[in-house]
Design an enzyme around this catalytic site. Sequence first.
Site, PDB file in Angstrom:
ATOM      1  N   GLY A  51     -12.052  34.387  43.200  1.00 20.49           N
ATOM      2  CA  GLY A  51     -10.668  34.524  42.739  1.00 20.49           C
ATOM      3  C   GLY A  51      -9.753  35.086  43.808  1.00 20.49           C
ATOM      4  N   ASP A  61     -19.059  30.732  42.448  1.00 18.59           N
ATOM      5  CA  ASP A  61     -18.249  30.913  41.245  1.00 18.59           C
ATOM      6  C   ASP A  61     -18.761  29.949  40.179  1.00 18.59           C
ATOM      7  OD1 ASP A  61     -15.059  32.132  40.987  1.00 18.59           O
ATOM      8  OD2 ASP A  61     -15.795  30.804  39.399  1.00 18.59           O
ATOM      9  N   LEU A  69      -5.901  45.137  48.328  1.00 18.04           N
ATOM     10  CA  LEU A  69      -4.932  44.153  48.816  1.00 18.04           C
ATOM     11  C   LEU A  69      -3.902  43.843  47.727  1.00 18.04           C
ATOM     12  CD1 LEU A  69      -5.517  41.122  47.482  1.00 18.04           C
ATOM     13  CD2 LEU A  69      -7.401  41.180  49.079  1.00 18.04           C
ATOM     14  N   GLU A  79      -1.116  40.956  46.401  1.00 17.29           N
ATOM     15  CA  GLU A  79      -0.856  39.524  46.558  1.00 17.29           C
ATOM     16  C   GLU A  79       0.450  39.314  47.316  1.00 17.29           C
ATOM     17  OE1 GLU A  79      -1.375  37.442  42.826  1.00 17.29           O
ATOM     18  OE2 GLU A  79      -3.046  38.788  42.413  1.00 17.29           O
ATOM     19  N   PHE A  88      -0.963  55.352  40.217  1.00 14.58           N
ATOM     20  CA  PHE A  88       0.091  56.053  40.967  1.00 14.58           C
ATOM     21  C   PHE A  88       1.201  55.098  41.393  1.00 14.58           C
ATOM     22  CE2 PHE A  88      -0.334  60.494  42.491  1.00 14.58           C
ATOM     23  CZ  PHE A  88      -1.325  60.888  41.619  1.00 14.58           C
ATOM     24  N   CYS A 126      -3.236  43.648  37.860  1.00 17.44           N
ATOM     25  CA  CYS A 126      -3.930  44.940  37.983  1.00 17.44           C
ATOM     26  C   CYS A 126      -3.274  46.118  37.285  1.00 17.44           C
ATOM     27  CB  CYS A 126      -4.109  45.274  39.459  1.00 17.44           C
ATOM     28  SG  CYS A 126      -5.327  44.206  40.222  1.00 17.44           S
ATOM     29  N   PHE A 127      -1.973  46.303  37.512  1.00 20.20           N
ATOM     30  CA  PHE A 127      -1.369  47.584  37.115  1.00 20.20           C
ATOM     31  C   PHE A 127      -1.587  47.908  35.631  1.00 20.20           C
ATOM     32  CE2 PHE A 127       2.017  48.009  40.716  1.00 20.20           C
ATOM     33  CZ  PHE A 127       0.996  48.283  41.604  1.00 20.20           C
TER      34      PHE A 127
HETATM   35  C1  UDX Z   1     -10.592  40.039  39.391  1.00 20.48           C
HETATM   36  C2  UDX Z   1     -10.118  41.097  38.422  1.00 20.48           C
HETATM   37  O1  UDX Z   1      -8.925  40.649  37.801  1.00 20.48           O
HETATM   38  C3  UDX Z   1      -9.878  42.387  39.084  1.00 20.48           C
HETATM   39  O2  UDX Z   1      -9.725  43.394  38.153  1.00 20.48           O
HETATM   40  C4  UDX Z   1     -11.005  42.760  39.889  1.00 20.48           C
HETATM   41  O3  UDX Z   1     -10.672  43.886  40.629  1.00 20.48           O
HETATM   42  C5  UDX Z   1     -11.510  41.672  40.778  1.00 20.48           C
HETATM   43  O4  UDX Z   1     -11.673  40.476  40.066  1.00 20.48           O
HETATM   44  P1  UDX Z   1      -9.185  38.311  40.660  1.00 20.48           P
HETATM   45  O5  UDX Z   1      -9.968  37.896  41.849  1.00 20.48           O
HETATM   46  O6  UDX Z   1      -7.697  38.357  40.779  1.00 20.48           O
HETATM   47  O7  UDX Z   1      -9.547  39.779  40.269  1.00 20.48           O
HETATM   48  O8  UDX Z   1      -9.643  37.498  39.356  1.00 20.48           O
HETATM   49  P2  UDX Z   1      -9.842  35.960  39.196  1.00 20.48           P
HETATM   50  O9  UDX Z   1      -8.891  35.227  40.074  1.00 20.48           O
HETATM   51  O10 UDX Z   1      -9.853  35.695  37.737  1.00 20.48           O
HETATM   52  O11 UDX Z   1     -11.295  35.697  39.809  1.00 20.48           O
HETATM   53  C6  UDX Z   1     -12.495  35.987  39.185  1.00 20.48           C
HETATM   54  C7  UDX Z   1     -13.433  34.815  39.413  1.00 20.48           C
HETATM   55  O12 UDX Z   1     -14.726  35.165  38.930  1.00 20.48           O
HETATM   56  C8  UDX Z   1     -13.027  33.520  38.713  1.00 20.48           C
HETATM   57  O13 UDX Z   1     -12.897  32.477  39.644  1.00 20.48           O
HETATM   58  C9  UDX Z   1     -14.163  33.260  37.733  1.00 20.48           C
HETATM   59  O14 UDX Z   1     -14.447  31.895  37.534  1.00 20.48           O
HETATM   60  C10 UDX Z   1     -15.308  33.982  38.395  1.00 20.48           C
HETATM   61  N1  UDX Z   1     -16.398  34.336  37.475  1.00 20.48           N
HETATM   62  C11 UDX Z   1     -16.129  34.959  36.312  1.00 20.48           C
HETATM   63  C12 UDX Z   1     -17.703  34.012  37.818  1.00 20.48           C
HETATM   64  O15 UDX Z   1     -17.965  33.417  38.861  1.00 20.48           O
HETATM   65  N2  UDX Z   1     -18.704  34.374  36.967  1.00 20.48           N
HETATM   66  C13 UDX Z   1     -18.469  34.980  35.777  1.00 20.48           C
HETATM   67  O16 UDX Z   1     -19.391  35.262  35.039  1.00 20.48           O
HETATM   68  C14 UDX Z   1     -17.139  35.292  35.436  1.00 20.48           C
HETATM   69  C1  UDX Z   2      -1.323  45.851  43.346  1.00 21.57           C
HETATM   70  C2  UDX Z   2      -1.574  46.944  44.370  1.00 21.57           C
HETATM   71  O1  UDX Z   2      -0.410  47.080  45.210  1.00 21.57           O
HETATM   72  C3  UDX Z   2      -2.805  46.625  45.191  1.00 21.57           C
HETATM   73  O2  UDX Z   2      -3.092  47.687  46.086  1.00 21.57           O
HETATM   74  C4  UDX Z   2      -3.981  46.396  44.260  1.00 21.57           C
HETATM   75  O3  UDX Z   2      -5.138  46.044  44.985  1.00 21.57           O
HETATM   76  C5  UDX Z   2      -3.661  45.305  43.249  1.00 21.57           C
HETATM   77  O4  UDX Z   2      -2.472  45.649  42.538  1.00 21.57           O
HETATM   78  P1  UDX Z   2      -0.208  43.452  43.414  1.00 21.57           P
HETATM   79  O5  UDX Z   2      -0.239  43.535  41.928  1.00 21.57           O
HETATM   80  O6  UDX Z   2      -0.718  42.222  44.067  1.00 21.57           O
HETATM   81  O7  UDX Z   2      -0.997  44.668  44.069  1.00 21.57           O
HETATM   82  O8  UDX Z   2       1.325  43.590  43.893  1.00 21.57           O
HETATM   83  P2  UDX Z   2       2.325  44.813  44.127  1.00 21.57           P
HETATM   84  O9  UDX Z   2       3.028  44.580  45.388  1.00 21.57           O
HETATM   85  O10 UDX Z   2       1.684  46.117  43.961  1.00 21.57           O
HETATM   86  O11 UDX Z   2       3.401  44.590  42.972  1.00 21.57           O
HETATM   87  C6  UDX Z   2       3.070  44.754  41.608  1.00 21.57           C
HETATM   88  C7  UDX Z   2       4.308  44.614  40.762  1.00 21.57           C
HETATM   89  O12 UDX Z   2       5.177  45.712  40.957  1.00 21.57           O
HETATM   90  C8  UDX Z   2       5.138  43.365  41.064  1.00 21.57           C
HETATM   91  O13 UDX Z   2       5.588  42.795  39.852  1.00 21.57           O
HETATM   92  C9  UDX Z   2       6.305  43.894  41.864  1.00 21.57           C
HETATM   93  O14 UDX Z   2       7.457  43.100  41.729  1.00 21.57           O
HETATM   94  C10 UDX Z   2       6.493  45.258  41.225  1.00 21.57           C
HETATM   95  N1  UDX Z   2       7.140  46.241  42.104  1.00 21.57           N
HETATM   96  C11 UDX Z   2       6.557  46.617  43.267  1.00 21.57           C
HETATM   97  C12 UDX Z   2       8.356  46.814  41.706  1.00 21.57           C
HETATM   98  O15 UDX Z   2       8.890  46.494  40.628  1.00 21.57           O
HETATM   99  N2  UDX Z   2       8.936  47.748  42.521  1.00 21.57           N
HETATM  100  C13 UDX Z   2       8.373  48.142  43.699  1.00 21.57           C
HETATM  101  O16 UDX Z   2       8.963  49.011  44.372  1.00 21.57           O
HETATM  102  C14 UDX Z   2       7.146  47.562  44.085  1.00 21.57           C
END
Ligand code: UDX
Ligand code: UDX
Length: 521
Positions: free
Chosen positions: A76, A99, A224, A226, A287, A337-338
């Site tokens: 993912g 996967d 990381l 996105e 945080f 995540c958040f």
């Molecule tokens: C996910 C979670 O959302 C996050 O909380 C965690 O920290 C890391 O994994 P992300 O990579 O963004 O983050 O999720 P996603 O894009 O849904 O990827 C997970 C992948 O795992 C999918 O491609 C899914 O098909 C795969 N998967 C899921 C397996 O290969 N085996 C399983 O049993 C379940």
């Molecule tokens: C977050 C964390 O930053 C990352 O470290 C963790 O691994 C995964 O979750 P992500 O969700 O990809 O990453 O994006 P991030 O840049 O944190 O933004 C999250 C949301 O907060 C977005 O909707 C963004 O628009 C919003 N945001 C961010 C605000 O509204 N204000 C800000 O000042 C910063």
Amino acid sequence: MLNAEFRTILVFNHPTIQPSNLSTVQLFTFIFAPSTTPTIRTIPTIRTIPTIKTIPTMKTVKTPKKLTNILCIGAGYVGGPTMAMIAKKCPDRKVTVVDINAERIAAWQSDALPFYEPGLKEVVAETLGRNLFFSTDIPAAIAEADVVFVAVNTPTKTFGQGAGRAADLQYWEKTAHEIRECATHDLIVVEKSTLPVRTATAMKRVLESGGAHRFEVLSNPEFLAEGTAIADLEKPDRVLVGSDETPTGAAAREAVVDIYAEWVPRDRILTTNVWSSELSKLAANAFLAQRISSVNALTELCERTGADVDEVARAIGRDSRIGPKFLRAGVGFGGSCFKKDILNLVYLCEQRGLTEAAAYWNSVVEMNEHQETRFVAEMVHAMFNTVAGKRIAILGYAFKADTSDTRETPAKVVADLLAEERAQLVVCDPYALPNARKELARHGDLVSFEEDPYTAVEGADAVAVLTDWRQFPELDWARIFARMRKPAFVFDGRNCLDRRELFELGFHVRAIGKAPLSHFA
Ligand code: UDX
Ligand code: UDX
């Protein structure tokens, strides 16, 4: 070895800890205070040891000197980019990503990667087939791995105990069973997914139930974000690796640290115990989200008093104790995540009876939900308390700029609420329209989709900017104004437009945390 206060047993059944190098290694002592739970303590330097006792039943994992076969389960947003970067930086290690989703695995090997992430295509192109491989053959990949990173999804539970808050660990546990069944030797298993603190214990129990091999479970959360994933992976603020504080745990941890040390300076690689590592991931996201909710909690007051939230954020951000980042007010935070991680933290607190701590963290999510719903309420109020039949162009559907990801995007909440008000919506986004089409399908004819912003605003009564895509402030807003029905409204949910310029063009402008600019007397 016994002394007056406690009994100390020194363990030397580990490949790197031998009596011959005892003057340089740290010794681990298992201290048994009478009738209490054992605790583990590290003694930094001991020059001599009178007695050495090996406990034959001690369970150890043989860690290879170098982890050359790296496997990641879960291709993912976390697993794919992370492994691509490891492959790029460690050309002499083989990295395999598996996967259960065959379509996703095929996409990783095609020109159309499963999602948009700046710079990702280049890293995959450089490594694919060289030392980066994608597969659906999970058992074969486990059989030959030295280390298994697990990055399967851990969504919020939607059923049973803890529904709506706790993490759904079913995929994690299923994966643990699979690893146990397919392992051909002892293995290091690394938690990449965000998990509740103390999951490692449960995982170790599953992994070591009835199988022939031993497992060392580490935590190595991903930080990381996105949109900047490649830069974050290339130059991380820190890499965190947590392990059991045993000799085998420490050896496994060092082997994983060595992977990152191929490109990350050692002083940026933090090592902790496994629980601290698990909790740090939840805490970091809590945080970051809390800062956004804090600044958003000032926005209504700004709107009613003439203070400007961006100016306030700039002023407080100059305090080096506060810092300028993550103080951008807006329609609310989204992303996978958040919300999920905070609710997980809330659940963990509640389970332990920590009511006040749970309520504190929960308020961060509540503030975010309030910000999303009040944005729509303000729109409806500004447009004479009705949007039924009015055409509203939604510019931006992704949860943030530079991604096609729409998980927990505030734009969906806003679109759903406006559709309930019977507004006619046109959604426009450079990368997120495929997801938008699926997620808003239930509104039928009330929602349409348009790639070109100028077409999207044709005849519109209002424009709502919900993602901070760089191209939106650069649009020709005079041209947009000319195409819209009057009175023309702009609602800037990301404070990314020049509101005074828009006002001078004739728009009625509302931005988050700023006094409204209206041409009405
Ligand atoms: C996910 C979670 O959302 C996050 O909380 C965690 O920290 C890391 O994994 P992300 O990579 O963004 O983050 O999720 P996603 O894009 O849904 O990827 C997970 C992948 O795992 C999918 O491609 C899914 O098909 C795969 N998967 C899921 C397996 O290969 N085996 C399983 O049993 C379940
Ligand atoms: C977050 C964390 O930053 C990352 O470290 C963790 O691994 C995964 O979750 P992500 O969700 O990809 O990453 O994006 P991030 O840049 O944190 O933004 C999250 C949301 O907060 C977005 O909707 C963004 O628009 C919003 N945001 C961010 C605000 O509204 N204000 C800000 O000042 C910063």
